[in-house]
Design a protein around this motif. Structure first.
Motif, mmCIF file in Angstrom:
data_model
loop_
_atom_site.group_PDB
_atom_site.id
_atom_site.type_symbol
_atom_site.label_atom_id
_atom_site.label_comp_id
_atom_site.label_asym_id
_atom_site.label_seq_id
_atom_site.Cartn_x
_atom_site.Cartn_y
_atom_site.Cartn_z
ATOM 1 N N PRO A 1 -45.069 8.800 -15.802
ATOM 2 C CA PRO A 1 -46.196 9.304 -16.608
ATOM 3 C C PRO A 1 -46.203 10.814 -16.761
ATOM 4 C CG PRO A 1 -46.951 7.573 -15.142
ATOM 5 C CD PRO A 1 -45.514 7.840 -14.769
ATOM 6 N N ALA A 2 -45.770 11.550 -15.729
ATOM 7 C CA ALA A 2 -45.771 13.013 -15.812
ATOM 8 C C ALA A 2 -44.786 13.533 -16.850
ATOM 9 C CB ALA A 2 -45.432 13.606 -14.447
ATOM 10 N N ASP A 3 -43.808 12.703 -17.226
ATOM 11 C CA ASP A 3 -42.811 13.131 -18.210
ATOM 12 C C ASP A 3 -43.283 12.962 -19.652
ATOM 13 O OD1 ASP A 3 -40.981 13.696 -16.170
ATOM 14 O OD2 ASP A 3 -40.281 11.608 -16.118
ATOM 15 N N LEU A 4 -44.399 12.276 -19.857
ATOM 16 C CA LEU A 4 -44.848 11.984 -21.220
ATOM 17 C C LEU A 4 -45.160 13.245 -22.020
ATOM 18 C CD1 LEU A 4 -47.167 8.878 -20.639
ATOM 19 C CD2 LEU A 4 -44.875 8.918 -21.651
ATOM 20 N N GLN A 5 -45.665 14.282 -21.347
ATOM 21 C CA GLN A 5 -45.999 15.514 -22.075
ATOM 22 C C GLN A 5 -44.760 16.156 -22.697
ATOM 23 O OE1 GLN A 5 -47.003 19.011 -19.629
ATOM 24 N NE2 GLN A 5 -46.597 17.745 -17.821
ATOM 25 N N TRP A 6 -43.570 15.848 -22.160
ATOM 26 C CA TRP A 6 -42.330 16.387 -22.718
ATOM 27 C C TRP A 6 -41.689 15.414 -23.702
ATOM 28 C CZ3 TRP A 6 -42.669 21.142 -21.255
ATOM 29 C CH2 TRP A 6 -43.184 21.454 -20.003
ATOM 30 N N LEU A 7 -41.979 14.137 -23.560
ATOM 31 C CA LEU A 7 -41.326 13.126 -24.394
ATOM 32 C C LEU A 7 -42.099 12.801 -25.676
ATOM 33 C CD1 LEU A 7 -40.187 10.699 -21.549
ATOM 34 C CD2 LEU A 7 -38.732 12.197 -22.926
#
Length: 408
Positions: free
Chosen positions: A254-260
């Motif tokens: 979930p923490a990677d969503l801001q980049w994806l």
């Protein structure tokens, strides 16, 4: 053509380009303001005793209001633009009222008065429609027809950049007091809107809309175009707002969503400008249709992707397709509405977007994506929407081309 005439034409083109850049910034600021509103609305609503589960219904009311007022504001702006030169100042006045209501929200939330809070939201929703279709009337008045696709891409760039920034904004603002972001975003938006009429004057040598015009009837091509826009917008809403996170979470945290999540908007912003050249020579309906089919294929790839890299490429292509659709839709709306009905047709486009957003929120409120019987429908509906609308638009384009040939 004389040197004086060439100079006048260059001045008009320069003025139209500056207006396009200005409108792009206006779209950027307004879309970020909407993002700020969505981020803080649950906290603000809790301050007046509204349960978190009811926030989705407030957002649905907003979209229902936009569905009506975007078209109504566009029609009213058409009439004002034909009769007076006060369209720019009127947009500024309505924006001032909208910003005042918006700034008041966090302060009223602290007082615990739900009726006043809801009244402010309704006021803001109605008056904010002045920032969608009406400014594009100025673009339709000041731009030569061949320049419209490029300028439409320029305007939509603001919308796309705001979409890319939205995930980061959510992370940055979530721990802040709402009052400062609301004041800053409203002040920037108001200053931008107040300067709109001055920027529009840069292209005052451009063509002027005649007072007597034939109104665009809601039948034939305009109606089919708007119906297709509703279907395409629904496909976008279901794919990006509901399904995209689930696609990424198969491979990422979930923490990677801001980049994806911004990958979609990167494709959106990059594809519009080369596609605007194709629109100029082949027509907006053709590009919308092809983009619909290409986007449907990209969503299928995203659905069956077995690796993160494949999914990222598919999301990039899907975003590029949506960017081509939006740029083409604005171009088509301005072309269809030229000679005094730009606001009416572009207002219908924005109403179509709001209606699709309302439908997506209704699906979320009903929990359709979580129900075993409906989850596959929500997952594959975007493919069907873009495939059906894209095919229909290409059929319309082919029929129009065949009709023209038969007249020769």
């Amino acid at each position: 053509m004389s040197a004086i005439e060439l100079s006048a034409d260059e001045e008009v083109e320069t003025g139209a380009s500056r207006l396009g850049l200005y409108l792009a910034f206006l779209q950027l600021v307004f879309t970020l303001l909407w993002t700020t509103y969505v981020i803080f609305l649950p906290k603000l609503a809790a301050g007046v005793g509204i349960r978190p589960s009811s926030v989705i219904f407030i957002l649905m009311v907003d979209q229902a209001i936009f569905t009506v007022t975007d078209t109504a504001m566009g029609i009213a702006a058409d009439r004002i633009a034909r009769l007076t030169k006060w369209l720019g100042p009127l947009i500024g006045l309505l924006t001032a009222l909208s910003c005042a209501a918006f700034v008041a929200l966090p302060f009223v939330a602290a007082t615990g008065m739900p009726a006043v809070f809801i009244a402010l939201i309704v006021t803001w929703a109605i008056t904010s429609s002045a920032l969608r279709a009406p400014p594009l009337i100025l673009l339709g008045q000041h731009a030569a027809k061949p320049r419209v696709p490029f300028l439409a891409a320029l305007v939509m760039l603001g919308y796309g950049v705001a979409g890319a920034l939205a995930p980061y904004l959510g992370v940055v603002l979530r721990d802040y007091d709402a009052r400062l972001p609301f004041i800053i975003s409203s002040a920037v938006l108001l200053l931008t809107a107040l300067g709109l009429s001055r920027v529009a004057d840069l292209g005052q040598g451009a063509k002027q809309v005649q007072a007597a015009v034939k109104p665009v009837r809601l039948n034939g091509l305009p109606m089919l175009f708007i119906a297709a826009m509703v279907i395409l917008a629904l496909g976008y809403q279901l794919h990006f707002s509901i399904n995209s996170e689930a696609f990424y979470l198969r491979f990422a945290k979930p923490a990677d969503l801001q980049w994806l999540m911004p990958v979609f908007w990167i494709g959106f912003n990059i594809a519009m400008f080369p596609a605007s050249v194709i629109v100029k020579h082949r027509g907006a309906v053709v590009v919308m249709g092809i983009a619909g089919l290409l986007g449907a294929a990209a969503i299928v790839i995203a659905e069956i992707a077995g690796a993160l890299n494949v999914l990222i490429v598919a999301q990039f292509i899907a975003g590029a397709a949506w960017g081509c659709m939006m740029m083409s839709a604005i171009s088509a709306a301005l072309w269809i509405g030229m000679r005094g009905a730009e606001g009416k047709v572009t207002g219908l486009v924005f109403s179509a977007l709001a209606l699709a957003t309302f439908a997506r929120m209704a699906a979320v409120a009903g929990g359709l994506q979580k129900l075993p019987d409906y989850a596959p429908l929500v997952r594959w509906a975007p493919v069907a929407c873009w495939l059906v609308a894209g095919t229909g638009l290409l059929v319309i384009a082919a029929a129009r081309m065949q009709g023209r040939r038969s007249e020769l």
